[in-house]
Design an enzyme around this catalytic site. Structure first.
Site, PDB file in Angstrom:
ATOM      1  CG  HIS A 225      47.597  33.001  28.603  1.00 46.61           C
ATOM      2  ND1 HIS A 225      46.460  32.265  28.813  1.00 46.61           N
ATOM      3  CD2 HIS A 225      48.067  32.606  27.373  1.00 46.61           C
ATOM      4  CE1 HIS A 225      46.246  31.477  27.766  1.00 46.61           C
ATOM      5  NE2 HIS A 225      47.209  31.657  26.887  1.00 46.61           N
ATOM      6  CG  HIS A 264      38.063  33.838  30.982  1.00 45.75           C
ATOM      7  ND1 HIS A 264      37.805  33.804  29.640  1.00 45.75           N
ATOM      8  CD2 HIS A 264      39.012  32.906  31.218  1.00 45.75           C
ATOM      9  CE1 HIS A 264      38.560  32.878  29.084  1.00 45.75           C
ATOM     10  NE2 HIS A 264      39.314  32.313  30.016  1.00 45.75           N
ATOM     11  CG  ASP A 318      44.710  30.114  35.736  1.00 43.27           C
ATOM     12  OD1 ASP A 318      45.071  28.951  35.513  1.00 43.27           O
ATOM     13  OD2 ASP A 318      44.804  31.033  34.910  1.00 43.27           O
TER      14      ASP A 318
HETATM   15  N1  ACO Z   1      40.458  41.503  39.677  1.00 41.75           N
HETATM   16  C1  ACO Z   1      40.000  42.759  39.789  1.00 41.75           C
HETATM   17  N2  ACO Z   1      39.554  43.496  38.745  1.00 41.75           N
HETATM   18  C2  ACO Z   1      39.544  42.903  37.553  1.00 41.75           C
HETATM   19  C3  ACO Z   1      39.991  41.595  37.365  1.00 41.75           C
HETATM   20  C4  ACO Z   1      40.459  40.878  38.489  1.00 41.75           C
HETATM   21  N3  ACO Z   1      40.930  39.636  38.375  1.00 41.75           N
HETATM   22  N4  ACO Z   1      39.869  41.264  36.053  1.00 41.75           N
HETATM   23  C5  ACO Z   1      39.368  42.340  35.441  1.00 41.75           C
HETATM   24  N5  ACO Z   1      39.178  43.331  36.348  1.00 41.75           N
HETATM   25  C6  ACO Z   1      38.648  44.676  36.075  1.00 41.75           C
HETATM   26  C7  ACO Z   1      39.733  45.551  35.469  1.00 41.75           C
HETATM   27  O1  ACO Z   1      40.491  46.217  36.462  1.00 41.75           O
HETATM   28  C8  ACO Z   1      38.931  46.473  34.614  1.00 41.75           C
HETATM   29  O2  ACO Z   1      38.370  47.453  35.455  1.00 41.75           O
HETATM   30  P1  ACO Z   1      38.232  48.975  34.926  1.00 41.75           P
HETATM   31  O3  ACO Z   1      37.321  48.877  33.740  1.00 41.75           O
HETATM   32  O4  ACO Z   1      37.658  49.671  36.109  1.00 41.75           O
HETATM   33  O5  ACO Z   1      39.617  49.401  34.558  1.00 41.75           O
HETATM   34  C9  ACO Z   1      37.776  45.615  34.120  1.00 41.75           C
HETATM   35  O6  ACO Z   1      37.650  44.559  35.072  1.00 41.75           O
HETATM   36  C10 ACO Z   1      38.023  45.025  32.757  1.00 41.75           C
HETATM   37  O7  ACO Z   1      39.340  44.440  32.751  1.00 41.75           O
HETATM   38  P2  ACO Z   1      40.057  43.969  31.415  1.00 41.75           P
HETATM   39  O8  ACO Z   1      41.465  43.595  31.731  1.00 41.75           O
HETATM   40  O9  ACO Z   1      39.821  44.957  30.333  1.00 41.75           O
HETATM   41  O10 ACO Z   1      39.159  42.709  31.069  1.00 41.75           O
HETATM   42  P3  ACO Z   1      39.568  41.491  30.208  1.00 41.75           P
HETATM   43  O11 ACO Z   1      38.339  40.912  29.676  1.00 41.75           O
HETATM   44  O12 ACO Z   1      40.642  41.821  29.230  1.00 41.75           O
HETATM   45  O13 ACO Z   1      40.185  40.575  31.379  1.00 41.75           O
HETATM   46  C11 ACO Z   1      41.802  39.086  32.187  1.00 41.75           C
HETATM   47  C12 ACO Z   1      40.648  39.317  31.230  1.00 41.75           C
HETATM   48  C13 ACO Z   1      43.089  39.626  31.583  1.00 41.75           C
HETATM   49  C14 ACO Z   1      41.926  37.557  32.385  1.00 41.75           C
HETATM   50  C15 ACO Z   1      41.524  39.784  33.555  1.00 41.75           C
HETATM   51  O14 ACO Z   1      40.282  39.367  34.092  1.00 41.75           O
HETATM   52  C16 ACO Z   1      42.641  39.552  34.553  1.00 41.75           C
HETATM   53  O15 ACO Z   1      43.666  40.253  34.523  1.00 41.75           O
HETATM   54  N6  ACO Z   1      42.474  38.544  35.469  1.00 41.75           N
HETATM   55  C17 ACO Z   1      43.510  38.193  36.397  1.00 41.75           C
HETATM   56  C18 ACO Z   1      44.509  37.270  35.722  1.00 41.75           C
HETATM   57  C19 ACO Z   1      43.953  35.896  35.456  1.00 41.75           C
HETATM   58  O16 ACO Z   1      43.301  35.288  36.307  1.00 41.75           O
HETATM   59  N7  ACO Z   1      44.238  35.367  34.248  1.00 41.75           N
HETATM   60  C20 ACO Z   1      43.849  33.998  33.868  1.00 41.75           C
HETATM   61  C21 ACO Z   1      42.858  34.012  32.754  1.00 41.75           C
HETATM   62  S1  ACO Z   1      42.392  32.370  32.346  1.00 41.75           S
HETATM   63  C22 ACO Z   1      43.738  31.787  31.519  1.00 41.75           C
HETATM   64  O17 ACO Z   1      44.436  32.482  30.848  1.00 41.75           O
HETATM   65  C23 ACO Z   1      44.045  30.347  31.641  1.00 41.75           C
END
Ligand code: ACO
Length: 383
Positions: A225, A264, A318
């Protein structure tokens, strides 16, 4: 006996609606974000953080008179008790800044003599109190970590300028102040994200604003987050130069790791805040002689987009906010506390709105454990 088929599971509460709200609208497919009906593009260009915070908390833009009294309220809260600032100075050196900030905001309730009294007006006053005090606390945390003494609030009417003076010990120029102000506007609100949900869960028990904000700070701390901007900037620093970007991005993804600042839960297209921050970070980096850092970030972005965009994983707020904060001279460990300073306005707005039509938040879990296990006395449980 199985209890798993009695109800649909909503892991992560994906696509679950828990309340109606007039505060924030996100159109994740079309990269649109609105605060109280105003587009983020317009607010970030024409407004100020104080106006935006007032808008979020009160539902409409302030008149000149409203704005002056709101700024005065913020300013009078910008000098928290001497004991609190001493505690911050003594404890910040070796502690996580978010831990110090969380504890400090919670401690504000001790000096609020009427903190147990309910009512929307009291909660609004508390929200403004916390919002006004947070920049002083964040700046004090930063200075203690740098072995510098706390700078008292200089009483400037812009929260961004006030913070930069307390952080740096000197007046910022107009460009830096505007960049800081814009970053605060862009971080102020984002619907029912994890930390805002934490705030309303706490408020829904009819606890108080201090508790709601304290819970939210703990939630924002996590690397999925608020903590993502720190991790994104560390990655840019690790990569170092644009020439390394493609290989580092590919290696990271091939190891099954995530690129922080990408992806996201709601945006399945570009995060509109990312575009605004990218432009600001470019200009800031040029002014500060940090062109390599900006070029490295851009090269990482290009390589990551090439690998991830087919999966609708694109840069979020971010990715460039860390570059903006770094170029403003803010140390990486302070990024999430600075984010918090701004987001308090959104948390408080949601708490007030939720309490106007409160229902205790109490979801259920699907029990998958055993039942009727035989209790074995401790002496008979073996080694
Ligand atoms: N890099 C690489 N792969 C990713 C990323 C990423 N940043 N984000 C998601 N994925 C992939 C996951 O590995 C997953 O792959 P899989 O299905 O093969 O296992 C797929 O995309 C779905 O991922 P989830 O975590 O289920 O997707 P969700 O919608 O919950 O993701 C989240 C949201 C938690 C923000 C995620 O994109 C992430 O971890 N990003 C990196 C952290 C980040 O930048 N957070 C800031 C968010 S904005 C904020 O809070 C202000």
């Amino acid at each position: 006996m199985t209890l798993t088929d009695t109800a649909p599971l909503h892991k992560g509460l994906d696509n679950v609606y828990v309340c109606e709200s007039k505060i924030c609208f996100i159109d994740g497919e079309n990269s649109r974000l609105y605060y109280r009906g105003y587009s983020i593009e317009e607010l970030s260009q024409k407004s100020t953080f104080e106006e935006v915070a007032y808008l979020l908390l009160n539902g409409s833009l302030p008149t000149a008179k409203n704005l002056t009294s709101f700024k005065n309220e913020l300013l009078s809260a910008s000098t928290p008790s001497r004991h609190l600032l001493e505690w911050v100075a003594e404890n910040s050196r070796n502690s996580d800044p978010m831990d110090i900030l969380r504890t400090s905001l919670s401690m504000l309730s001790i000096t609020d003599k009427g903190s147990e009294s309910g009512g929307q007006d009291a909660n609004l006053t508390r929200g403004v109190h916390i919002l006004g005090a947070a920049p002083t606390i964040v700046a004090a945390i930063s200075r203690a970590r740098r072995n510098l003494s706390t700078v008292p609030s200089p009483g400037l009417s812009s929260l961004a300028a006030n913070f930069l003076v307390m952080h740096r010990g000197e007046e910022p120029d107009e460009f830096d102040t505007r960049a800081m102000d814009q970053a605060l506007i862009l971080h102020a609100e984002h619907d029912l994200n994890a930390s805002t949900f934490s705030a309303i869960v706490t408020a829904s028990t009819l606890s108080d604003m201090y508790s709601a904000v304290t819970a939210a700070v703990g939630t924002l701390k996590g690397p999925l987050h608020g903590g993502a901007n720190e991790a994104a900037l560390r990655f840019v620093e690790h990569v170092g130069t644009p020439a390394n970007a493609e290989k580092e991005v590919n290696d990271t993804l091939d190891r099954g790791q995530r690129i922080m600042g990408f992806g996201h839960r709601v945006y399945k297209n570009y995060d509109p805040r990312y575009k605004i921050l990218k432009a600001t970070s470019k200009e800031l980096c040029e002014r500060k002689g940090l062109a390599t850092m900006y070029a490295t970030a851009e090269a990482i972005e290009k390589a990551a987009v090439a690998r991830l965009s087919d999966h609708k994983i694109l840069p979020n707020v971010d990715f460039f906010s860390g570059i903006v904060f770094k170029a403003l001279g803010i140390e990486t460990e302070l990024f999430t506390p600075v984010f918090t300073m701004s987001r308090i306005s959104g948390w408080a707005a949601h708490v007030l709105e939720y309490l106007s039509d409160n229902r205790l938040i109490r979801p259920k879990s699907v029990y998958t454990g055993e039942l009727d296990r035989r209790y074995i006395p401790i002496k008979e449980r073996g080694a």
